[in-house]
Design an enzyme around this catalytic site. Sequence first.
Site, short mmCIF file in Angstrom:
data_model
loop_
_atom_site.label_atom_id
_atom_site.label_comp_id
_atom_site.label_asym_id
_atom_site.label_seq_id
_atom_site.Cartn_x
_atom_site.Cartn_y
_atom_site.Cartn_z
CB CYS A 104 -0.96 0.02 1.18
SG CYS A 104 -2.09 -1.37 1.15
CG HIS A 149 -3.33 3.62 1.79
ND1 HIS A 149 -3.74 3.13 0.57
CD2 HIS A 149 -3.39 2.57 2.66
CE1 HIS A 149 -4.04 1.85 0.71
NE2 HIS A 149 -3.84 1.49 1.96
CG ASN A 168 -6.68 -0.73 0.94
OD1 ASN A 168 -5.92 -0.36 0.04
ND2 ASN A 168 -6.23 -1.14 2.11
O1 UT7 Z 1 -3.91 -1.00 3.41
C1 UT7 Z 1 -3.12 -1.54 4.42
C2 UT7 Z 1 -3.55 -1.07 5.70
N1 UT7 Z 1 -4.76 -1.74 6.11
C3 UT7 Z 1 -5.46 -1.19 7.02
O2 UT7 Z 1 -5.14 -0.11 7.42
C4 UT7 Z 1 -6.63 -1.95 7.60
C5 UT7 Z 1 -6.69 -1.65 9.06
N2 UT7 Z 1 -7.75 -2.28 9.77
C6 UT7 Z 1 -9.06 -1.95 9.63
O3 UT7 Z 1 -9.41 -1.15 8.80
C7 UT7 Z 1 -10.04 -2.55 10.61
O4 UT7 Z 1 -9.34 -3.17 11.66
C8 UT7 Z 1 -11.01 -3.57 9.97
C9 UT7 Z 1 -12.00 -2.83 9.07
C10 UT7 Z 1 -10.24 -4.60 9.16
C11 UT7 Z 1 -11.81 -4.30 11.05
O5 UT7 Z 1 -12.49 -3.37 11.88
P1 UT7 Z 1 -12.45 -3.51 13.47
O6 UT7 Z 1 -13.33 -2.48 14.02
O7 UT7 Z 1 -11.01 -3.50 13.85
O8 UT7 Z 1 -13.13 -4.92 13.67
P2 UT7 Z 1 -12.52 -6.23 14.32
O9 UT7 Z 1 -11.49 -6.84 13.42
O10 UT7 Z 1 -12.16 -5.91 15.71
O11 UT7 Z 1 -13.79 -7.16 14.29
C12 UT7 Z 1 -14.95 -6.85 15.05
C13 UT7 Z 1 -16.01 -7.94 14.82
C14 UT7 Z 1 -15.46 -9.35 14.94
O12 UT7 Z 1 -16.44 -10.13 15.61
P3 UT7 Z 1 -16.26 -10.51 17.15
O13 UT7 Z 1 -14.94 -11.23 17.23
O14 UT7 Z 1 -16.24 -9.18 17.88
O15 UT7 Z 1 -17.45 -11.36 17.43
C15 UT7 Z 1 -15.34 -9.81 13.52
O16 UT7 Z 1 -15.47 -11.21 13.38
O17 UT7 Z 1 -16.54 -7.83 13.49
C16 UT7 Z 1 -16.49 -9.11 12.85
N3 UT7 Z 1 -16.29 -8.91 11.42
C17 UT7 Z 1 -17.30 -8.74 10.56
N4 UT7 Z 1 -18.63 -8.69 10.72
C18 UT7 Z 1 -19.39 -8.47 9.63
C19 UT7 Z 1 -15.12 -8.85 10.75
N5 UT7 Z 1 -15.35 -8.64 9.45
C20 UT7 Z 1 -16.69 -8.55 9.30
C21 UT7 Z 1 -17.53 -8.33 8.19
N6 UT7 Z 1 -18.86 -8.29 8.41
N7 UT7 Z 1 -17.05 -8.14 6.95
#
Ligand code: UT7
Length: 319
Positions: A114, A246, A276
């Site tokens: 990225c 980004h 992204n």
């Molecule tokens: O380009 C390179 C750089 N990349 C980034 O900068 C990405 C950085 N990370 C992010 O943008 C975020 O961390 C994400 C968007 C990937 C995830 O958001 P989050 O608020 O950190 O969510 P999380 O990973 O803590 O997940 C929260 C919950 C989980 O469920 P439990 O464990 O709390 O029951 C996940 O299983 O959301 C669940 N979850 C989803 N639910 C519905 C994860 N993906 C999904 C989904 N739909 N697509």
Amino acid sequence: MTLRSVVKGTGSALPSRRVDNAELAEMVETSDEWIVERTGIRSRHIAADGETTATLAVEACRKALESAGLQPDDIGLIVLATATPDQTFPSSATKVQALLGIRDCIAFDVHAVCTGFLYALSIADAMLRGGNAKRALVIGSETFSRILDWEDRTTCVLFGDGAGAVVLEAEEGERGILSTKLHADGRHNGLLFVDGGPSTTGTVGKLRMKGREVFRHAVVNLADVLSEVLSEVGLTSSDIDWVVPHQANARILDATAKKLGLPPEKVIVTVDRHANTSAASVPLALDVAVRDGRVKPGDLLVLEAMGGGFTWGAAALRY
Ligand code: UT7
């Protein structure tokens, strides 16, 4: 007078197929509500068969050349940032060269995921100022849809395909790239990676990410590198006309702007419609903001990105 690399034109390309969150919710257990709330993403573009990193790049380059009023043969250097090349080798940059009909130039790919466009911009800037060429095409182009695990809802909803390009020209004056700052910390390989490669599995592999941890590092690293590049050129965040970041997550954009005390209106946001697009996201966002008239000659821009490696970087430029 100082010799600088000036942006003479911008261009971008998106696959024609647009996929909204509702369509993804038919494939994996997710919802429009979750994706919008956690990421700000509403839709992304996905490449069709035959649409590749190189073909998208060529379309972006043609538009960038047109906006610069230049011909392909005016270009002496092509630096293409991608983590999804058409072939393991040769470079997609040489494919772009051939498709544009440039008989001879320097052409190579840069791989910093990225952050790739920031790395490519920095290298092209140094080469132009060093006299290796007079004009460069600097490109970010990706087809991440091809390395996504379409059964993994934690990653497949986050990415899209696309390309962006700028024409740089070495010129004496006040405009152009003022400074670039690049970083890497390879200890974080396991937080964002592809689980395949020519030298390990012999396969292409699929993207894997521990999103929450990447998020945490992103906000800190991006705010730090933005402050670093501004202090290098003797400016502060109040001098910035536009941040071109980004586009990984709207919440990262908000948190970074807040940390620097920047009003959100100064941040160019395209993550809602492009998702992204890795190395393509910064030049894509730049082209959008140039073409809709927000970015004007003389504006102070800061570009920033962070991604797999980890790698991260920023550039300050007078447009
Ligand atoms: O380009 C390179 C750089 N990349 C980034 O900068 C990405 C950085 N990370 C992010 O943008 C975020 O961390 C994400 C968007 C990937 C995830 O958001 P989050 O608020 O950190 O969510 P999380 O990973 O803590 O997940 C929260 C919950 C989980 O469920 P439990 O464990 O709390 O029951 C996940 O299983 O959301 C669940 N979850 C989803 N639910 C519905 C994860 N993906 C999904 C989904 N739909 N697509």
